[in-house]
Design an enzyme around this catalytic site. Structure first.
Site, PDB file in Angstrom:
ATOM      1  N   ASN A 106       0.844  -1.201   0.000  1.00 46.60           N
ATOM      2  CA  ASN A 106       0.000   0.000   0.000  1.00 46.60           C
ATOM      3  C   ASN A 106       0.874   1.244   0.000  1.00 46.60           C
ATOM      4  OD1 ASN A 106      -2.424   1.573   0.302  1.00 46.60           O
ATOM      5  ND2 ASN A 106      -1.999   1.777   2.496  1.00 46.60           N
ATOM      6  N   HIS A 108       0.752   5.240   1.412  1.00 46.45           N
ATOM      7  CA  HIS A 108       0.027   6.178   2.265  1.00 46.45           C
ATOM      8  C   HIS A 108       0.641   7.569   2.090  1.00 46.45           C
ATOM      9  CE1 HIS A 108      -2.629   7.260   5.521  1.00 46.45           C
ATOM     10  NE2 HIS A 108      -1.661   8.027   5.960  1.00 46.45           N
ATOM     11  N   GLU A 178       4.980  10.320  -4.913  1.00 51.66           N
ATOM     12  CA  GLU A 178       4.362   9.018  -5.240  1.00 51.66           C
ATOM     13  C   GLU A 178       4.711   8.600  -6.666  1.00 51.66           C
ATOM     14  OE1 GLU A 178       0.539   8.960  -2.286  1.00 51.66           O
ATOM     15  OE2 GLU A 178       0.195   9.778  -4.282  1.00 51.66           O
TER      16      GLU A 178
HETATM   17  C1  GAR Z   1      -2.817   8.920  -3.079  1.00 55.03           C
HETATM   18  O1  GAR Z   1      -2.240  10.106  -2.618  1.00 55.03           O
HETATM   19  C2  GAR Z   1      -2.601   7.798  -2.087  1.00 55.03           C
HETATM   20  O2  GAR Z   1      -1.409   7.918  -1.363  1.00 55.03           O
HETATM   21  C3  GAR Z   1      -3.783   7.983  -1.175  1.00 55.03           C
HETATM   22  O3  GAR Z   1      -4.858   8.295  -2.016  1.00 55.03           O
HETATM   23  C4  GAR Z   1      -4.339   9.043  -3.131  1.00 55.03           C
HETATM   24  C5  GAR Z   1      -4.931   8.478  -4.400  1.00 55.03           C
HETATM   25  O4  GAR Z   1      -4.657   9.293  -5.506  1.00 55.03           O
HETATM   26  N1  GAR Z   1      -4.019   6.797  -0.396  1.00 55.03           N
HETATM   27  C6  GAR Z   1      -4.533   6.830   0.839  1.00 55.03           C
HETATM   28  O5  GAR Z   1      -4.866   7.865   1.389  1.00 55.03           O
HETATM   29  C7  GAR Z   1      -4.655   5.470   1.516  1.00 55.03           C
HETATM   30  N2  GAR Z   1      -4.928   5.624   2.913  1.00 55.03           N
HETATM   31  P1  GAR Z   1      -4.836   8.711  -6.975  1.00 55.03           P
HETATM   32  O6  GAR Z   1      -6.207   8.037  -7.029  1.00 55.03           O
HETATM   33  O7  GAR Z   1      -4.772   9.887  -7.892  1.00 55.03           O
HETATM   34  O8  GAR Z   1      -3.721   7.738  -7.207  1.00 55.03           O
END
Ligand code: GAR
Length: 193
Positions: A106, A108, A178
């Protein structure tokens, strides 16, 4: 797992799917791993469209389908070796944890153990970081276990949070981290098996 076999990745996403798209693109024509399907728990997730646009199979499995084993059957049918959670907001059920021990990864959008746990996802995380006047934030890539955001950390990267930064500013910096790191960390994880 056969070390020389190309690893089959299933990507799970609940929303926009910009990370999912980045991962799919990274592993197109990759010699050691490929994204074989994308699964979302939300029928209106843009992630589904992104996958289809890149010729990756896209399925919707609602929350109960994760709980009753339907999602697991789908991953097994497509012989997925790893599950990659890229903005996936459901808690991984026990049936997946048992079938994929140390095979669920995952991301975060904060420096765990800070700003993790139930309800801490997406913009909620960046709003909390700004509200607490943090001077840095970042990303945590980790294995998934029974608790929210508490599995073994694989990788972290940091960014500055400036006094005038808004939650949107922090989100942009975190997304950039990311995109820069998640695919190559996945590559390292799956190619060590
Ligand atoms: C990302 O920033 C990811 O790290 C986060 O949701 C976003 C999704 O963006 N994940 C969480 O918060 C998990 N707890 P995306 O749909 O544009 O990839």
């Amino acid at each position: 797992m056969d070390k020389d076999k190309k690893k089959r990745l299933a990507v799970l996403a609940s929303g926009s799917g910009s990370n999912a798209e980045n991962i799919i693109r990274y592993f197109k024509n990759h010699p050691k791993a490929e994204v074989v399907l994308l699964v979302s728990n939300k029928a209106d997730a843009f992630a589904l469209q992104r996958a289809k646009n890149l010729n990756v199979l896209a399925y919707v499995v609602p929350k109960f389908g994760f709980e009753n084993g339907e999602a697991l059957q789908l991953f097994q049918y497509y012989e997925a070796d790893f599950l990659i959670l890229a903005g996936f907001l459901l808690k991984a059920p026990q049936n997946l944890l048992e079938a994929y021990p140390d095979r669920i990864v995952n991301i975060h959008p904060a420096l765990l153990p800070k700003y993790g746990g139930k309800g801490m996802y997406g913009m909620h995380v960046h709003e909390a970081v700004v509200a607490h006047r943090e001077t840095e934030s970042g990303i945590t890539i980790h294995y998934v276990n029974e608790e929210y955001d508490a599995g073994k950390v694989i990788f972290q990267a940091k960014c500055d949070v400036l006094p005038d930064d808004t939650p949107d500013d922090v989100a942009a910096k975190v997304h950039a981290l990311e995109y820069a790191h998640f695919p190559s960390v996945i590559e390292q994880v799956v190619t060590t098996f």
